[in-house]
Design a protein around this motif. Structure first.
Motif, mmCIF file in Angstrom:
data_model
loop_
_atom_site.group_PDB
_atom_site.id
_atom_site.type_symbol
_atom_site.label_atom_id
_atom_site.label_comp_id
_atom_site.label_asym_id
_atom_site.label_seq_id
_atom_site.Cartn_x
_atom_site.Cartn_y
_atom_site.Cartn_z
ATOM 1 N N GLU A 5 44.878 28.098 43.434
ATOM 2 C CA GLU A 5 46.310 27.802 43.298
ATOM 3 C C GLU A 5 46.516 26.393 42.747
ATOM 4 N N THR A 26 56.145 30.177 39.776
ATOM 5 C CA THR A 26 56.862 30.404 41.035
ATOM 6 C C THR A 26 56.059 31.109 42.116
ATOM 7 N N TYR A 27 54.932 31.744 41.739
ATOM 8 C CA TYR A 27 54.165 32.507 42.727
ATOM 9 C C TYR A 27 52.724 32.614 42.247
ATOM 10 N N MET A 29 49.056 34.102 43.821
ATOM 11 C CA MET A 29 48.228 34.732 44.846
ATOM 12 C C MET A 29 47.049 35.383 44.136
ATOM 13 N N GLU A 32 47.671 37.892 41.174
ATOM 14 C CA GLU A 32 49.101 37.992 40.827
ATOM 15 C C GLU A 32 49.711 36.609 40.628
ATOM 16 N N HIS A 34 53.548 34.804 39.098
ATOM 17 C CA HIS A 34 54.906 34.961 38.574
ATOM 18 C C HIS A 34 55.320 33.663 37.885
ATOM 19 N N LYS A 98 56.121 38.944 36.025
ATOM 20 C CA LYS A 98 55.295 39.265 37.188
ATOM 21 C C LYS A 98 53.992 39.870 36.689
#
Length: 144
Positions: A5, A26-27, A29, A32, A34, A98
């Motif tokens: 990350e 924004t995301y 993981m 994945e 975003h 996404k």
């Protein structure tokens, strides 16, 4: 914060194109990622819709970073190929790409990205990407 990350956040911060587009990570993981982008005149086409090139760049970046979350530490990624289907004109308050890894691999990973338009509570897919990402070892990274 997991190591991948932090690596992805630092890499994203160095991407001039994402800065120019006003995109935001924004995301993050495993498998994945975003990325959000907001419409502004500088990224629209002649009808006022967000340009396909801007959405493609955000989707491609998301796919690359999604693959990178599953790759070995110190390795980078490069896009080998992609295909994009545009489903409707890109008009909304914001867009979120996404990206997910469909099939991870040692050298090649297949990813997909759904670019979703957000207008209040309404959410509609505006583009779908399928992308092949190559894992690049440190010794092949310029300056790495």
């Amino acid at each position: 914060m997991p190591d991948f990350e932090q690596r992805i956040a630092e890499s994203f911060a160095r991407m001039g194109l994402m800065h120019t587009l006003g995109a935001e990570l924004t995301y993050v993981m495993p498998g994945e990622v975003h990325i959000a982008v907001w419409p502004k005149p500088e990224i629209t086409q002649h009808h006022g819709f967000v340009h396909a090139g801007a959405l493609t760049a955000v989707a491609d970046t998301g796919c690359g970073y999604a693959a990178m979350t599953l790759g070995p530490e110190g390795h980078e990624v490069l896009t080998v190929e992609f295909k994009v289907n545009f489903l409707r004109p890109a008009t909304a308050e914001r867009f979120v790409a996404k990206a997910t890894v469909v099939k991870p691999g040692r050298s090649l990973s297949v990813c997909q990205c759904d670019v979703v338009a957000h207008d209040g509570e309404k959410q509609l897919s505006v583009a779908l990407m399928q992308c092949t990402i190559m894992t690049v070892p440190p010794e092949l990274i310029p300056g790495g």
